[in-house]
Design an enzyme around this catalytic site. Structure first.
Site: not given
Length: 463
Positions: A19, A24, A39, A133
């Site tokens: 991301g 991850v 993560k 989000d």
């Protein structure tokens, strides 16, 4: 990018995803013979203290909530280069983004799934948290049993993930950084001076609905086209959810889900699985155990009158057919039992009362009480049976007793606890005219005894 061989005590098997702020990895715990998702903060953000703190906030928040509708965090750590990481439950079913990339879901499945997503977001809203989000990539699936809360097809659990942008409501307004994903982000999230609250997440839920159901909403307020098989009234629900002005939307995720349920009279918007019991954990202490999908809390609302003196003329609070007399210094809020629905699709009535009712569930030092009325529960069990369904970990149950207060025959069990709240009282009875099962959970003030409980129960009236 070179894959690490080991992170902490976990052997790294492969990369699960990358991301903007983190990557991850799939890790394996040989001691427990299980997989986890790890993560790790991305290298290019490792020296940004603001981003680092946001990363850790997400782990702390998920650990504190510890809810089966949210991705659970087991531990945090730090790599040799100083980057923090969090060890999470592995969502082995992938993301909604992955599934939509393979093609649209059947309409009935999509509507039910949207209801499950809203139930997960409602957990956040009950604790005053805004996700900000909500996207298909942040909706995950984990294999499980069909009885699990939030279960989807084949027993999968629907999980809400990536709370890195989530903030407490008190801190979500004012000079905040622009946050969210275009296409799912509410208009006010583009304004650094705007108040960002639960209605921003309602907008995100509406946009997820458009994506799931194959409709093109265009700009907020424009017409929508539903796929075949979607109840027509769902269009109105999604249209309201994505209104340009927050005041025109549903107030929160629970209200959105209730509207979705009402728009699907055949139950398509409801949970995949039947209700079951589960323990709500707050700050590591088992506080409330309720047979309800979506948790136990009172949605805001109701009317309070009187002086609050505790004697004649004391303050009272009314939530639907429930009226309670408030102990001195207590206030109340609530007009709905979250996750528990009547035949008309509306929440069954409930309220929370305490000196600080919005903090009661999370603060073990506060006395307080939850009061709910459920016709559906009365149809399936007795007051004694319902109380028997509510054990408390680390507590010893005293013998059940009966008391008649305000025309209701109550079954009362007091729990003496070693941790957290020293005393928890569970009480249930049938309302006048068998209108429903009245449930009261009480954490009495320190030093009080049965008289306080009986006085509180005497002040609970159902019309």
């Amino acid at each position: 990018m070179t894959a690490p061989v080991q992170i902490g005590s976990y052997r790294i098997e492969r990369l699960l995803g990358v991301g903007s702020f983190a990557m991850v990895w799939l890790g394996y715990d040989s001691a427990l013979d299980s997989h986890v998702a790890i993560k790790v903060l991305a290298e290019n953000w490792s020296h940004d203290l603001r981003v680092r703190e946001r990363f850790l906030d997400e782990a702390r928040l998920l650990r504190w909530l510890d809810h089966e509708r949210l991705v659970r965090v087991h531990a945090v750590g730090e790599l040799a280069d100083g980057r923090p990481y969090s060890v999470m439950a592995w969502a082995d079913g992938g993301s909604l983004r992955d599934r939509l990339a393979r093609g649209p879901l059947p309409a009935a499945t999509a509507v039910r799934l949207l209801g499950e997503i809203a139930a997960g977001v409602a957990v956040l809203h009950r604790y005053g948290i805004v996700h900000r989000d909500l996207t298909p990539g942040n909706i995950l699936f984990r294999s499980g049993t069909p009885e699990a809360t939030g279960a989807g097809p084949a027993g999968e659990q629907v999980l809400i993930a990536d709370l890195g942008l989530a903030k407490a409501l008190a801190a979500a307004s004012g000079l905040t950084a622009r946050a969210g994903t275009p296409g799912y982000m509410a208009p006010e999230q583009d304004d650094p001076l705007a108040v960002v609250d639960t209605r921003a997440d309602v907008f995100g839920l509406g946009r997820l609905g458009f994506r799931l159901l194959g409709v093109d909403a265009g700009r907020p307020g424009s017409g929508v086209r539903l796929r075949d098989g979607v109840p027509p009234r769902v269009a109105a629900v999604l249209g309201r959810a994505t209104a340009a002005h927050p005041a025109d939307r549903h107030p929160d995720a629970a209200a959105f889900r209730a509207a979705l349920n009402r728009a699907t009279p055949d139950g398509q918007g409801r949970a995949y699985a039947a209700p079951r019991r589960y323990r709500v954990k707050v700050a590591g202490v088992a506080v409330v155990v309720v047979a309800a999908v979506g948790g136990t809390t009172a949605e805001p609302g109701g009317t309070t009158t009187g002086t609050g003196s505790g004697g004649p003329g004391s303050a009272t609070h009314t939530s639907g057919p429930i009226t309670v007399t408030l102990p001195a210094g207590w206030r109340a809020t609530g007009e709905g039992w979250a996750g528990r629905y009547a035949d008309d699709g509306n929440l069954e009535p409930a309220l929370v009362m305490s000196p600080e009712p919005r903090r009661w569930a999370a603060d073990s030092a506060l006395p307080g009480a939850f009061v709910g009325l459920s016709a559906s529960t009365a149809a399936r069990t007795t007051p004694a049976g319902f109380v028997a369904e509510h054990p408390h970990a680390d507590c010893i149950a005293l013998p059940a007793r009966a008391t008649r207060q305000a025309g209701v025959d109550w079954v009362v069990v007091t729990f003496s606890c070693d941790r957290g709240r020293p005393v928890i009282v569970e009480a249930a009875g049938l309302g006048p005219g068998r209108t429903g099962l009245v449930y009261v959970q009480i954490t009495p003030p320190a030093g009080s005894g049965p008289d306080f409980v009986d006085t509180l129960l005497a002040g609970v009236r159902v019309r």
